[in-house]
Motif scaffolding. Structure first.
Motif, mmCIF file in Angstrom:
data_model
loop_
_atom_site.group_PDB
_atom_site.id
_atom_site.type_symbol
_atom_site.label_atom_id
_atom_site.label_comp_id
_atom_site.label_asym_id
_atom_site.label_seq_id
_atom_site.Cartn_x
_atom_site.Cartn_y
_atom_site.Cartn_z
ATOM 1 N N UNK A 1 0.814 -1.218 0.000
ATOM 2 C CA UNK A 1 0.000 0.000 0.000
ATOM 3 C C UNK A 1 0.847 1.268 0.000
ATOM 4 N N UNK A 2 1.744 1.362 -0.952
ATOM 5 C CA UNK A 2 2.628 2.522 -1.084
ATOM 6 C C UNK A 2 2.683 2.946 -2.552
ATOM 7 N N UNK A 3 3.271 4.097 -2.788
ATOM 8 C CA UNK A 3 3.478 4.538 -4.166
ATOM 9 C C UNK A 3 4.342 3.535 -4.920
ATOM 10 N N UNK A 4 5.323 2.953 -4.244
ATOM 11 C CA UNK A 4 6.187 1.956 -4.863
ATOM 12 C C UNK A 4 5.370 0.754 -5.333
ATOM 13 N N UNK B 1 1.710 -1.518 4.618
ATOM 14 C CA UNK B 1 0.354 -1.951 4.298
ATOM 15 C C UNK B 1 -0.631 -0.994 4.944
ATOM 16 N N UNK B 2 -1.899 -1.123 4.586
ATOM 17 C CA UNK B 2 -2.863 -0.091 4.950
ATOM 18 C C UNK B 2 -3.069 0.040 6.450
ATOM 19 N N UNK C 1 -12.112 -1.125 1.499
ATOM 20 C CA UNK C 1 -11.331 -2.158 2.172
ATOM 21 C C UNK C 1 -11.991 -3.513 1.940
ATOM 22 N N UNK C 2 -11.227 -4.463 1.470
ATOM 23 C CA UNK C 2 -11.778 -5.761 1.137
ATOM 24 C C UNK C 2 -12.187 -5.871 -0.320
ATOM 25 N N UNK C 3 -12.266 -4.733 -1.025
ATOM 26 C CA UNK C 3 -12.600 -4.728 -2.451
ATOM 27 C C UNK C 3 -11.382 -4.368 -3.296
ATOM 28 N N UNK C 4 -10.621 -3.400 -2.817
ATOM 29 C CA UNK C 4 -9.405 -3.009 -3.516
ATOM 30 C C UNK C 4 -8.228 -3.855 -3.052
ATOM 31 N N UNK C 5 -7.223 -3.947 -3.926
ATOM 32 C CA UNK C 5 -5.944 -4.496 -3.509
ATOM 33 C C UNK C 5 -5.203 -3.432 -2.695
ATOM 34 N N UNK C 6 -4.194 -3.885 -1.958
ATOM 35 C CA UNK C 6 -3.474 -2.960 -1.070
ATOM 36 C C UNK C 6 -2.855 -1.787 -1.831
ATOM 37 N N UNK C 7 -2.268 -2.042 -2.992
ATOM 38 C CA UNK C 7 -1.567 -0.967 -3.701
ATOM 39 C C UNK C 7 -2.514 0.147 -4.137
ATOM 40 N N UNK C 8 -3.822 -0.134 -4.182
ATOM 41 C CA UNK C 8 -4.771 0.889 -4.616
ATOM 42 C C UNK C 8 -5.037 1.951 -3.542
ATOM 43 N N UNK C 9 -4.534 1.715 -2.328
ATOM 44 C CA UNK C 9 -4.672 2.698 -1.256
ATOM 45 C C UNK C 9 -3.451 3.613 -1.154
ATOM 46 N N UNK C 10 -2.576 3.594 -2.153
ATOM 47 C CA UNK C 10 -1.311 4.314 -2.068
ATOM 48 C C UNK C 10 -1.499 5.811 -1.839
ATOM 49 N N UNK C 11 -2.629 6.357 -2.277
ATOM 50 C CA UNK C 11 -2.840 7.802 -2.204
ATOM 51 C C UNK C 11 -3.137 8.277 -0.782
ATOM 52 N N UNK C 12 -3.493 7.379 0.139
ATOM 53 C CA UNK C 12 -3.877 7.804 1.487
ATOM 54 C C UNK C 12 -2.703 8.437 2.240
ATOM 55 N N UNK C 13 -1.506 7.821 2.285
ATOM 56 C CA UNK C 13 -0.405 8.523 2.968
ATOM 57 C C UNK C 13 -0.027 9.839 2.309
ATOM 58 N N UNK C 14 -0.166 9.919 0.977
ATOM 59 C CA UNK C 14 0.133 11.183 0.308
ATOM 60 C C UNK C 14 -0.929 12.219 0.623
ATOM 61 N N UNK C 15 -2.183 11.779 0.736
ATOM 62 C CA UNK C 15 -3.233 12.693 1.157
ATOM 63 C C UNK C 15 -3.027 13.171 2.575
ATOM 64 N N UNK C 16 -2.611 12.250 3.464
ATOM 65 C CA UNK C 16 -2.322 12.638 4.845
ATOM 66 C C UNK C 16 -1.181 13.630 4.934
ATOM 67 N N UNK C 17 -0.146 13.428 4.099
ATOM 68 C CA UNK C 17 0.980 14.361 4.076
ATOM 69 C C UNK C 17 0.522 15.742 3.582
ATOM 70 N N UNK C 18 -0.287 15.761 2.536
ATOM 71 C CA UNK C 18 -0.766 17.041 2.000
ATOM 72 C C UNK C 18 -1.613 17.785 3.029
ATOM 73 N N UNK C 19 -2.470 17.069 3.746
ATOM 74 C CA UNK C 19 -3.324 17.709 4.748
ATOM 75 C C UNK C 19 -2.503 18.212 5.930
ATOM 76 N N UNK C 20 -1.479 17.457 6.315
ATOM 77 C CA UNK C 20 -0.620 17.896 7.420
ATOM 78 C C UNK C 20 0.134 19.166 7.027
#
Length: 390
Positions: A245-248, A304-305, A348-367
């Protein structure tokens, strides 16, 4: 917000498999044991005098526990196994309950301390921060899988707290707790190390180094061959093979292995940012630390998520600002966090882990959104003076 949280809890799905494969297999392991089984297995093997990284022996135990899928062995070094060794003395269900209690306790303590550090003039923020644990849905994923990222958050939280209390020895000792997940702790340890060198915090640095050495010595005394066995398992258990669950993970899935060059460059750039923050220091030390967590959560090539619990301090900063600051931009920040929450729980449970990659980047942008314009529109809401009744 409580209504939204309740709705998310009702809609909550079972956590996806850590190896980012479709959740096709029947889940027979109880809530809280999906991933915890690998740590419980290693504790059983260590207490039996066996190699904790032996896939054949670990697989046999895990099938007895109800696992139908592939054998899982912890990717971390022997120091990552230390807190869980005593749990091998009890049955699996009891161990799951103990682990769940530890996870809840560590996250609640962490949130309480962040509430105190970020909003020291508020009497309600520490308590509200504890309740907010259930509002950041990745925490529920961590509880359900029984994972161990709470140790990393607690270790860094205690380091930050004791630094603000001018207790460098305790700060260094507590920072060592974070290396239970060393790849996630790396950015935090670099920040603490550079900060310590820049400010000549030799006691803090000594406390950390000595504690880590004691942990390494303990693993060697428990099983002298364990480090050799760990090194021998790396080729088979290499976690970077998964599309996590990362950009990588997202980039390698869509563009191929060469994308790792891009992700490494991004990681190095964000790590350099962390080093600059540590070297500059500053008066707003407690507010810098959530940014460090967000930076490294986006930078790490392997997560992971459920590891998104490391974004909790940034989430709490937004909640506190929503309640205690005057500018309406804070509503934009809390709305952004809740949108990330909603997407996470619905997919959650529908997407694969890598599809959540944007969440840490969204958290960084909001911070960053909360911290960058701080000088111009983050003034505390003034307290209303009581008007005496005539």
């Amino acid at each position: 917000m409580l209504v939204i949280t309740a709705s998310l809890l009702v809609c909550w799905c079972l956590p996806a498999d850590e190896n980012a494969t479709p959740t096709a297999q029947e889940v027979t392991i109880p809530f809280g044991g999906t991933d915890f089984k690998q740590y419980y297995t290693t504790s059983r093997l260590i207490l039996e005098g066996s190699n904790p990284y032996d896939y054949d022996k670990a697989g046999k135990i895990q099938r007895e526990l109800g696992e139908k899928g592939a054998t899982q062995v912890p990717y971390g070094p022997p120091t990552s196994l230390l807190p869980f060794i005593p749990l091998g003395w009890v049955d699996f269900l009891t161990a799951i309950q103990i682990q769940l209690g530890l996870n809840v306790g560590m996250l609640v303590i962490s949130c309480f301390l962040w509430g105190k550090m970020l909003y020291p003039i508020s009497n309600t923020m520490p308590l509200l921060s504890c309740i907010a644990v259930i509002a950041w849905i990745p925490c529920l994923s961590l509880f359900g899988m029984g994972h161990v990222t709470s140790w990393t958050l607690l270790g860094f939280t205690l380091w930050c707290f004791f630094q603000t209390q001018n207790k460098p020895w305790l700060a260094g000792i507590c920072l060592a707790l974070s290396i239970i997940k060393p790849h996630l702790a790396f950015g935090m340890v670099v920040f603490a190390g550079v900060y310590g060198i820049r400010n000549r915090e030799w006691k803090m640095l000594a406390g950390f180094v000595l504690t880590v050495l004691v942990m390494i010595l303990a693993t060697w005394l428990i099983r002298p061959s364990i480090w050799h066995e760990f090194l021998g398992s790396i080729e088979q258990s290499n976690p970077t093979q998964w599309y996590n669950a990362t950009l990588d993970g997202w980039g390698r899935f869509y563009f191929g292995p060469w994308f790792r060059v891009v992700s490494i460059a991004m990681s190095v750039s964000l790590l350099a940012w962390i080093v600059i923050l540590a070297w500059k220091g500053g008066k707003n030390f407690p507010e810098t630390c959530p940014l460090v967590l967000a930076l490294w959560m986006a930078a790490t090539p392997y997560a992971f998520s459920y590891d998104y619990v490391l974004l909790l301090p940034g989430f709490l900063m937004a909640i506190g600002a929503w309640l205690h600051r005057s500018h309406p931009y804070w509503y934009v920040a809390i709305a952004g966090w809740m949108m990330l929450d909603v997407v996470y729980v619905l997919k959650k449970g529908q997407w694969y882990e890598y599809q959540f990659f944007f969440i840490p980047w969204g958290g960084l942008a909001l911070t960053l959104f909360m911290l960058t314009p701080k000088a111009t529109w983050s003034k505390p809401i003034p307290k209303q003076e009581k008007v005496p009744v005539a």
